[in-house]
Structures are given as C-alpha cells and as structure tokens.
Scaffold this motif. Structure first.
Motif, mmCIF file in Angstrom:
data_model
loop_
_atom_site.group_PDB
_atom_site.id
_atom_site.type_symbol
_atom_site.label_atom_id
_atom_site.label_comp_id
_atom_site.label_asym_id
_atom_site.label_seq_id
_atom_site.Cartn_x
_atom_site.Cartn_y
_atom_site.Cartn_z
ATOM 1 N N THR A 175 0.829 -1.209 0.000
ATOM 2 C CA THR A 175 0.000 0.000 0.000
ATOM 3 C C THR A 175 0.861 1.256 0.000
ATOM 4 O OG1 THR A 175 -1.561 -1.248 1.332
ATOM 5 C CG2 THR A 175 -1.927 1.124 1.192
ATOM 6 N N ILE A 176 1.897 1.228 0.834
ATOM 7 C CA ILE A 176 2.755 2.417 0.942
ATOM 8 C C ILE A 176 3.406 2.736 -0.400
ATOM 9 C CG2 ILE A 176 4.926 3.263 1.949
ATOM 10 C CD1 ILE A 176 4.069 1.769 4.496
ATOM 11 N N THR A 177 3.988 1.727 -1.013
ATOM 12 C CA THR A 177 4.698 1.990 -2.274
ATOM 13 C C THR A 177 3.742 2.455 -3.376
ATOM 14 O OG1 THR A 177 4.568 -0.369 -2.657
ATOM 15 C CG2 THR A 177 6.695 0.470 -1.941
ATOM 16 N N LYS A 178 2.508 2.011 -3.292
ATOM 17 C CA LYS A 178 1.551 2.418 -4.325
ATOM 18 C C LYS A 178 0.901 3.771 -4.023
ATOM 19 C CE LYS A 178 0.338 -2.119 -6.076
ATOM 20 N NZ LYS A 178 -0.501 -3.285 -5.771
ATOM 21 N N THR A 179 0.947 4.193 -2.782
ATOM 22 C CA THR A 179 0.206 5.400 -2.385
ATOM 23 C C THR A 179 1.069 6.659 -2.371
ATOM 24 O OG1 THR A 179 -0.987 3.934 -0.919
ATOM 25 C CG2 THR A 179 -1.418 6.263 -0.662
ATOM 26 N N LEU A 180 2.328 6.502 -1.986
ATOM 27 C CA LEU A 180 3.156 7.690 -1.810
ATOM 28 C C LEU A 180 3.353 8.423 -3.135
ATOM 29 C CD1 LEU A 180 5.966 6.431 0.594
ATOM 30 C CD2 LEU A 180 3.919 7.729 1.134
ATOM 31 N N PRO A 181 3.377 9.745 -3.075
ATOM 32 C CA PRO A 181 3.610 10.506 -4.304
ATOM 33 C C PRO A 181 5.028 10.240 -4.838
ATOM 34 C CG PRO A 181 3.602 11.935 -2.379
ATOM 35 C CD PRO A 181 3.166 10.592 -1.908
ATOM 36 N N VAL A 182 5.166 10.303 -6.140
ATOM 37 C CA VAL A 182 6.459 9.992 -6.768
ATOM 38 C C VAL A 182 7.293 11.265 -6.906
ATOM 39 C CG1 VAL A 182 7.513 9.111 -8.898
ATOM 40 C CG2 VAL A 182 5.431 8.054 -7.998
ATOM 41 N N CYS A 183 8.578 11.131 -6.580
ATOM 42 C CA CYS A 183 9.504 12.267 -6.669
ATOM 43 C C CYS A 183 9.711 12.631 -8.145
ATOM 44 C CB CYS A 183 10.826 11.901 -6.005
ATOM 45 S SG CYS A 183 12.088 13.133 -6.269
ATOM 46 N N LYS A 184 9.553 13.929 -8.462
ATOM 47 C CA LYS A 184 9.653 14.393 -9.848
ATOM 48 C C LYS A 184 11.051 14.143 -10.415
ATOM 49 C CE LYS A 184 6.996 18.408 -10.793
ATOM 50 N NZ LYS A 184 7.031 19.873 -10.713
ATOM 51 N N HIS A 185 12.056 14.384 -9.591
ATOM 52 C CA HIS A 185 13.439 14.297 -10.085
ATOM 53 C C HIS A 185 13.909 12.852 -10.198
ATOM 54 C CE1 HIS A 185 13.661 18.577 -9.725
ATOM 55 N NE2 HIS A 185 13.238 18.497 -8.460
ATOM 56 N N ARG A 186 13.660 12.071 -9.147
ATOM 57 C CA ARG A 186 14.221 10.714 -9.148
ATOM 58 C C ARG A 186 13.234 9.647 -9.610
ATOM 59 N NH1 ARG A 186 17.602 11.011 -3.470
ATOM 60 N NH2 ARG A 186 17.118 13.196 -3.220
ATOM 61 N N GLY A 187 11.998 10.054 -9.752
ATOM 62 C CA GLY A 187 11.003 9.120 -10.286
ATOM 63 C C GLY A 187 10.630 7.984 -9.345
ATOM 64 N N ILE A 188 10.918 8.136 -8.063
ATOM 65 C CA ILE A 188 10.561 7.073 -7.123
ATOM 66 C C ILE A 188 9.756 7.627 -5.949
ATOM 67 C CG2 ILE A 188 12.363 5.357 -7.554
ATOM 68 C CD1 ILE A 188 14.065 6.764 -5.417
ATOM 69 N N ALA A 189 8.980 6.740 -5.381
ATOM 70 C CA ALA A 189 8.286 7.092 -4.141
ATOM 71 C C ALA A 189 9.017 6.335 -3.049
ATOM 72 C CB ALA A 189 6.843 6.637 -4.206
ATOM 73 N N TYR A 190 9.534 7.041 -2.113
ATOM 74 C CA TYR A 190 10.403 6.334 -1.214
ATOM 75 C C TYR A 190 10.344 6.888 0.208
ATOM 76 C CZ TYR A 190 14.737 4.525 0.732
ATOM 77 O OH TYR A 190 15.652 3.909 1.520
ATOM 78 N N SER A 191 10.200 5.980 1.130
ATOM 79 C CA SER A 191 10.454 6.343 2.520
ATOM 80 C C SER A 191 10.749 5.041 3.258
ATOM 81 C CB SER A 191 9.249 7.056 3.133
ATOM 82 O OG SER A 191 8.164 6.180 3.184
ATOM 83 N N THR A 192 11.626 5.116 4.203
ATOM 84 C CA THR A 192 11.967 3.917 4.972
ATOM 85 C C THR A 192 11.028 3.852 6.171
ATOM 86 O OG1 THR A 192 13.422 5.035 6.499
ATOM 87 C CG2 THR A 192 14.379 4.352 4.401
ATOM 88 N N PHE A 193 10.990 2.709 6.813
ATOM 89 C CA PHE A 193 10.224 2.663 8.066
ATOM 90 C C PHE A 193 10.720 1.561 8.996
ATOM 91 C CE2 PHE A 193 7.850 0.129 4.967
ATOM 92 C CZ PHE A 193 7.734 -1.078 5.624
ATOM 93 N N THR A 194 10.481 1.765 10.252
ATOM 94 C CA THR A 194 10.720 0.748 11.280
ATOM 95 C C THR A 194 9.441 0.676 12.105
ATOM 96 O OG1 THR A 194 13.031 1.412 11.425
ATOM 97 C CG2 THR A 194 12.193 0.068 13.230
#
Lengths: 387, 82
Positions: A73-92
């Motif tokens: 869900t997280i990878t599909k929901t987060l907005p994508v970075c314009k420059h790097r083209g990825i949606a990314y955040s780490t979590f614990t």
C-alpha cells in the motif's frame, strides 16, 4: 502486563525548518506500536512522505492488515519524486505486546539497538522481498527495564566527510549508547545525550535529518490513584481492598486517605524525613503495598501545574533526579504509565472551608477534572470512579 | 526520650507546621538529643476540635502552635522530665 515508555528526539538537516523523519506511537488493545519513517530527501517533501508513511502504517496496523500488504500500500500510495522518479520512505515498526513479545519490522532504516539487561542483544532477523523491497522481521522477548533504540540513518552517518571519514557508524554508536546507559538508566538523558553527540559530530550542521527513539520496557503500564475519603465510611474497606488488589503502580494522594488505608491494612505509613526545600509541599511517604503516598490537594495542584506546562508530551518538563517532591514523583510515575485510573472520594474535609486558609481547598474534584483533561491531551488513557 | 509527632497534613502544613521542625533544630543540643521527631498525617483533630498546626508530644496533643510556642513547650516538657 508489558508496555513501554517512549521518548524521541530529532535534529533537522541544516537550514531546514521541519524534520523529514516522523514518529508515531499508537496504543492498541493488545500492544503498543512505535513507527519511525524517514522520507526521501529533506524538508517539507520528506516530512510529508514520512508523515504519510507513519499514518498509513498506523491506520492499517489498527485494522490488522498484514505487513506485506502495508508495504504494498505504501509503495503504491506515496507521491512519486519528480526528479528521481521514485516514491520512497523507509520505516521501522516496533510492536510491543502485553505478554512481553516484541516484533520489529524494518525496511531500510538502521536495525534498532536492543539492550537486554547490560548486554546488547542481536535478534535473528528473517528477510522477505516484497515489491522488490527487502523487509527484515524479528520476534523476541523483552523484560522490564530492557531498552530498544530505533533510529534514522542520519544518526549513523554523523560526521561523514568532516570529522569522521565514513561517519560515526553503528558499532561506535552502540558503544556510546552502552556507555551512556551505564551512567544513567534515564531514558531522556540517554536520548538527549546521544542526539547532542550526533549534533557535535555534524559540527552543529546536520547533513541529514536524524531521529532517535528510546523505548524502555515497563511491566507496570497502569497506575491507580486513590485520593480522598469515600463518602460513606462503611465503604472504606471495599475501596481500599479494590485499590490494593489492582495490578500496577499504586499511589495514595491525601493524608486522610492514607490514614484509612493504614487503618484497614494495619500497614504503617513512613513519611520520608525530609522537608522539601522552600516548604512548597509537605513531605511524601511510603507504605507496604503502595508505591507512593503524598499529601492531597496541594500536591495535586502542583502536579496539574507541571502537566499544564507540557505542550505535547510529558518529557518536555525536565525533572531533576534528586530532591524531588511528591508532585514531581507522581509526575514521573504518570509519565511512565499508559493508563491511569483515579478513585476519587467525595467526602469533604470540613476544615478546608476555614477562612484561615489562603484559598478554598474544597476543589479536589475540579482539580482531578483538570488533571484528567491534561493527561488525556498528553496521550494517556484515563478513567475516574467517584466513591 | 521525648517523642514528638508533627502533623504534615494539608491544613497543618499550610498553617506553618514546617516552621515547627525548624524550631526544633534551633533548640540547645542537650535537649535535641532527647527528642525523637516523627512526621504524621492528619490526626483528625482539626475538624472543630483543635486549631492547626497540631503536634503530639508523648501521646498528648497540642494545637495552634508557632515556633516560639513550640520551643517553649519542649523546654518546659524537658524540664518536667528532670
């Protein structure tokens, strides 16, 4: 019953006014979960990413959604970075169950440091690939006074390229944590000191957002406060026995109330033979079966002032270790609890209406109402029973 | 030995019981060594019966005390013992 006291602190990357890391704590019926997320980059964009991540995880966790689905869900929901083209955040995600089982799910943050007794404990992680993301999971047991320190990578990289060629590194950080813990078991001291050292390694110009969460395991997450004599004397025994049978930290607030408990149990009250400085509050005492006995209305009044001074959490107010009065002692106990149950007696002390006193003392119930409001605001679960 | 119990309940505290402890500290050394000092919660005497601060000396209650009265009382009591 196991739970945890949680305190976190962060540093913003230099020149940024918000932190790109986010922490969320949730109390569920069978567990407490602590979520840390580090958003891609820094500043507002990272902050939004990390807040979204912790919010999504927290909400899905509450609804018992499996971790794989949460990651998906997280990878599909987060907005994508314009420059790097990825949606990314780490979590614990750290989940502490009431039976002492701890579960850690980690994606791309440094592995949390676990201290069992005086030793560093390294749990066995199992790994699984979910949406091309490597998720590490560990399940183990912890006991009272064990610690977990979760962190974002900004902490581990402190000093990189400046004071230290390759950054502080996990091993050095663990050594430092152990030294700090040997000095003091106080969660706030350890976290504050480690963050300050990180700040210094960065030469006061953090190159990345850095967050440290300190988690101290407690076996007494509930606190019971008995204040004021019951309205009907014949009910004294009932309420005293109920209070003493509760499983948690027990505090009596009030001289007459402590006399009632003492009369029924036959346990004598030992007042600490030390007047607090400035005679601000009367001294507190100890009794068998009870963790703390304080004076009533004045102590509650001071306690409420301390709570008033906290905006978001109870760690904002600095409590000195030594020479603390009954209100401060109670404040620390409340800070270490998740749930607080008040038993409030309705009998009014006739002398409290005496004009010789500097103010109206018959205010116990309104004080309890204010204290309850403050505690709820600061994230505690509170119940009151009047007797 | 003389056993002194000072009430440190809310009303006694507000009406000066802590200053009574200081009064005891100011007594001559030979009297101080004969005193066992304890704190107590409410004696339940202040509801119309007595005026706070209330002190119990060897089982007997005294009320409406201030440091000067307290010192005087102890010195007299210590004299009686001799």
């Amino acid at each position: 019953m196991t739970s945890a006291v949680v305190y976190d602190k962060n540093l913003n990357k230099q020149n940024e006014s918000v932190c790109g890391d986010n922490v969320q704590i949730k109390k569920l019926t069978d567990s407490k979960i602590i979520i840390l997320s580090d958003g891609l980059g820094s500043g507002i964009k990272a902050s939004i990413l990390s807040i979204l991540t912790t919010e999504i995880i927290g909400t899905l966790f509450e609804n018992k959604v499996p971790v794989e689905e949460i990651v998906d869900t997280i990878t599909k929901t987060l907005p994508v970075c314009k420059h790097r083209g990825i949606a990314y955040s780490t979590f614990t995600i750290i989940q502490i169950f009431s039976n002492g089982v701890v579960k850690i799910v980690n994606y791309d943050n440094p592995d949390p440091v676990i201290i069992k007794g005086r030793m560093v404990y390294e749990p066995k992680y199992t790994e699984q690939i979910s949406n091309n993301k490597r998720i590490r999971t560990a399940i183990f047991n912890l006991q009272e006074d064990d610690f977990i320190f979760a962190m974002s990578d900004g902490l581990v990289h402190a000093g990189i390229g400046n004071l230290l060629d390759f950054g502080w590194g996990t091993d050095n950080l663990i050594n430092c944590l152990m030294k700090l813990k040997a000095k003091s078991d106080d969660l706030k001291h350890i976290v504050d000191d480690l963050i300050e050292i990180t700040y210094n390694y960065y030469e006061e110009k953090p190159g990345d957002d850095s967050t440290l969460i300190g988690i101290k395991i407690t076996e007494k997450p509930r606190m019971f406060v008995f204040t004021g004599p019951p309205l009907e004397k014949k009910m004294d025994r009932h309420y005293v026995e109920e209070f003493l049978n509760q499983n948690g930290t027990r505090v009596i607030c009030g001289g007459t109330t402590s006399n009632i408990v003492s009369r029924i149990t036959g346990n004598e009250l030992e007042i600490q033979f030390r007047m607090t400085r400035g005679n601000d509050l009367p001294p507190y005492g100890l009794m068998k079966g009870v963790d703390l006995v304080t004076e009533g209305v004045l102590t509650l009044q001071k306690l409420n002032k301390l709570l008033d001074s906290c905006e978001k959490n109870m760690f904002e107010y600095e409590v000195e270790d030594e020479n603390i009065d009954g209100a401060h002692k109670m404040f620390v106990m409340l800070r270490n609890s998740d749930e607080i149950d008040f038993t409030v007696g309705r009998k009014v002390n006739a002398f409290y209406h005496n004009p010789a006193l500097p103010f109206d003392m018959s205010i116990r119930s309104s004080l309890i109402r204010d204290i309850t409001g403050n505690l709820k605001r600061l994230g505690k679960i509170v119940t009151i029973q009047y007797c | 030995m003389m056993e002194i119990k000072i009430c440190v309940g809310t009303t006694c505290h507000l009406l000066g019981s802590s200053s009574l402890v200081e009064a005891i500290n100011e007594l001559p050394e030979e009297i101080k060594t004969k005193i066992t000092l304890k704190y107590s919660t409410c004696f339940d005497k202040c509801q119309q019966e007595m005026v706070p601060p209330v002190v119990n000396i060897d089982g007997e209650f005294f009320d409406d005390l201030n440091p000067a009265k307290m010192k005087q009382l102890i010195i007299e009591k210590a004299g009686e013992d001799h």
